[in-house]
Motif scaffolding. Structure first.
Motif, PDB file in Angstrom:
ATOM      1  N   LEU A  10       0.893  -1.218  -0.050  1.00  0.00           N
ATOM      2  CA  LEU A  10      -0.070   0.032   0.012  1.00  0.00           C
ATOM      3  C   LEU A  10       0.954   1.271  -0.145  1.00  0.00           C
ATOM      4  CD1 LEU A  10      -2.579   1.824   0.230  1.00  0.00           C
ATOM      5  CD2 LEU A  10      -2.389   1.216   2.678  1.00  0.00           C
ATOM      6  N   LEU A  11       0.713   2.146  -1.001  1.00  0.00           N
ATOM      7  CA  LEU A  11       1.747   3.179  -1.413  1.00  0.00           C
ATOM      8  C   LEU A  11       0.617   4.545  -1.037  1.00  0.00           C
ATOM      9  CD1 LEU A  11       3.286   0.918  -2.474  1.00  0.00           C
ATOM     10  CD2 LEU A  11       4.422   2.539  -3.765  1.00  0.00           C
ATOM     11  N   VAL A  12       0.990   5.302  -0.388  1.00  0.00           N
ATOM     12  CA  VAL A  12       0.045   6.699  -0.162  1.00  0.00           C
ATOM     13  C   VAL A  12       1.065   7.757  -0.393  1.00  0.00           C
ATOM     14  CG1 VAL A  12      -1.489   7.887   1.293  1.00  0.00           C
ATOM     15  CG2 VAL A  12      -1.352   5.396   1.325  1.00  0.00           C
ATOM     16  N   ASP A  13       0.626   8.878  -1.061  1.00  0.00           N
ATOM     17  CA  ASP A  13       1.504   9.949  -1.483  1.00  0.00           C
ATOM     18  C   ASP A  13       0.458  11.273  -1.219  1.00  0.00           C
ATOM     19  OD1 ASP A  13       4.217  10.706  -2.861  1.00  0.00           O
ATOM     20  OD2 ASP A  13       2.552  12.035  -3.548  1.00  0.00           O
ATOM     21  N   ILE A  14       1.354  12.413  -0.708  1.00  0.00           N
ATOM     22  CA  ILE A  14       0.534  13.739  -0.688  1.00  0.00           C
ATOM     23  C   ILE A  14       0.597  14.297  -1.811  1.00  0.00           C
ATOM     24  CG2 ILE A  14       0.353  15.885   0.803  1.00  0.00           C
ATOM     25  CD1 ILE A  14       1.648  14.203   3.202  1.00  0.00           C
ATOM     26  N   GLU A  15      -0.341  15.039  -2.250  1.00  0.00           N
ATOM     27  CA  GLU A  15      -0.397  15.698  -3.371  1.00  0.00           C
ATOM     28  C   GLU A  15       0.078  17.226  -3.251  1.00  0.00           C
ATOM     29  OE1 GLU A  15      -3.942  17.066  -6.700  1.00  0.00           O
ATOM     30  OE2 GLU A  15      -4.429  17.630  -4.536  1.00  0.00           O
ATOM     31  N   LYS A  16       0.864  17.623  -3.928  1.00  0.00           N
ATOM     32  CA  LYS A  16       1.569  19.116  -3.920  1.00  0.00           C
ATOM     33  C   LYS A  16       2.219  19.303  -2.639  1.00  0.00           C
ATOM     34  CE  LYS A  16      -1.703  21.293  -7.219  1.00  0.00           C
ATOM     35  NZ  LYS A  16      -2.928  22.297  -7.208  1.00  0.00           N
ATOM     36  N   PHE A  17       2.895  18.219  -2.138  1.00  0.00           N
ATOM     37  CA  PHE A  17       3.460  18.258  -0.919  1.00  0.00           C
ATOM     38  C   PHE A  17       4.799  19.212  -1.024  1.00  0.00           C
ATOM     39  CE2 PHE A  17       6.953  16.713   2.074  1.00  0.00           C
ATOM     40  CZ  PHE A  17       6.291  16.494   3.297  1.00  0.00           C
ATOM     41  N   SER A  18       5.491  19.454  -2.172  1.00  0.00           N
ATOM     42  CA  SER A  18       6.569  20.324  -2.056  1.00  0.00           C
ATOM     43  C   SER A  18       6.303  21.699  -1.974  1.00  0.00           C
ATOM     44  CB  SER A  18       7.644  19.941  -3.408  1.00  0.00           C
ATOM     45  OG  SER A  18       6.822  20.226  -4.356  1.00  0.00           O
ATOM     46  N   ASP A  19       5.084  22.221  -2.328  1.00  0.00           N
ATOM     47  CA  ASP A  19       4.631  23.579  -2.506  1.00  0.00           C
ATOM     48  C   ASP A  19       4.340  24.054  -1.171  1.00  0.00           C
ATOM     49  OD1 ASP A  19       4.296  23.118  -4.951  1.00  0.00           O
ATOM     50  OD2 ASP A  19       2.326  22.834  -5.241  1.00  0.00           O
TER      51      ASP A  19
END
Length: 333
Positions: A10-19
């Motif tokens: 299960l892979l989960v990533d945050i959108e626009k984290f680098s912003d």
């Protein structure tokens, strides 16, 4: 490196984290861990059955194969969005987050530095980072976009287990640096991910070009009103097909200029021209015009005369008919 083991990933990533700035990123990481932990707990997946890898703006959970994959999928489809919504409603706009998720399966191994490696894991990471999954999250109102690998769909999703809406998964092909990757997306496919027309398939009809009257040619037998029009399409008779061009008679033909053969110009139908030998009919200039005096319409001598032989009374004036220039009568004999 340890021996590879089979795991549900299960892979989960945050959108626009680098912003976000450093303070916001640290807060979002704590929120992410909290949401994933509560999702797994509500699904009945004990912490001892999970291995975690931190990737900064994303988290990877490697779940023991004794945990049924449908159980993992149901938690991601229903429980994860609910937990995320509960957190976002209490956070400021700068601290809210949206998530891209991937569920895959395969073999992974732990190397000497404590890092999980494996080609199946690489495949799952590329699905998570695909532009199509990013577009899917960007174009939908919800806060979660889910993509599953081909093996998870073939083994679990397509069989329609309880709580897994197989009809809502759509087959997609994701672009990656290692080539296209097949996968299945939950929910509508984004406009940027629609499949291109197959080679050889009929494309859209070309847009008709308006003529001087402001009308665009419509189907055969009619016209379509142009920008300045507004009436119904008028009918017209199709233009007749052009008649085939008349083939010139056999032989050598020149439609212009004065071609020269060895310095001599040959005109009309000639046989046995002096200064060279020409066999057959050589036609230059216009063909089929009025015949020369004393010739038949096809250019040959009249009956009784050999071809190529001119008779004195037809092709050249007799000595009796010659006149001396400047006199009104016959010249001296």
């Amino acid at each position: 490196m340890n021996d590879p083991v089979n795991r549900t990933m299960l892979l989960v990533d945050i959108e626009k984290f680098s912003d976000r700035d450093d303070v916001e990123q640290a807060f979002l990481r704590r929120m992410l861990y909290d949401v994933v932990d509560r999702t797994m707990e509500r699904a009945g997946i004990d912490e001892t059955l999970r291995l975690r890898a931190d990737q900064g703006d994303s988290v990877m959970e490697f779940i023991d194969p004794n945990v049924p994959v449908p159980q993992v999928l149901r938690s991601v489809i229903s429980e994860l969005p609910a937990q995320l919504k509960a957190v976002n409603r209490m956070a400021s706009s700068a601290a809210q987050m949206r998530l891209r998720t991937v569920v895959a399966s395969g073999f992974i191994a732990l190397d000497e530095r404590g890092i999980w490696v494996g080609s199946d894991l690489n495949h799952a990471c590329r699905l998570l980072d695909a532009d199509l999954l990013r577009a899917a999250l960007r174009e939908r109102p919800g806060d979660v976009a889910l993509c599953v690998s081909q093996s998870v769909h073939a083994g679990i999703v397509r069989h329609g287990h309880l709580g897994i809406p197989a009809e809502e998964f759509h087959e997609v092909t994701l672009a990656s640096k290692n080539g296209p990757l097949p996968a299945w997306l939950l929910g509508p496919v984004p406009a940027s991910g629609q499949a291109a027309a197959a080679p050889g398939a009929a494309g859209p009809a070309p847009t008709p070009v308006p003529d001087a009257s402001g009308e665009r040619p419509g189907p055969v037998g009619g016209t379509e009103a142009g920008p300045s029009g507004g009436g119904s399409a008028s009918t017209s008779t199709p233009a007749p097909a052009p008649a085939p061009a008349t083939q010139p008679p056999g032989g050598i033909h020149f439609t212009g200029g004065a071609p020269a053969f060895g310095g001599s110009l040959v005109m009309g139908n000639q046989h046995g021209v002096s200064g060279g030998r020409v066999d057959g009919d050589v036609v230059m200039g216009s063909a089929g015009g009025p015949p020369r005096p004393g010739r038949t319409p096809d250019g040959h001598a009249p009956d009784g005369h050999a071809p190529g032989v001119d008779t004195p009374d037809q092709d050249a004036p007799s000595p009796d008919d010659r006149q001396t220039p400047g006199t009104g009568g016959a010249g001296p004999r």
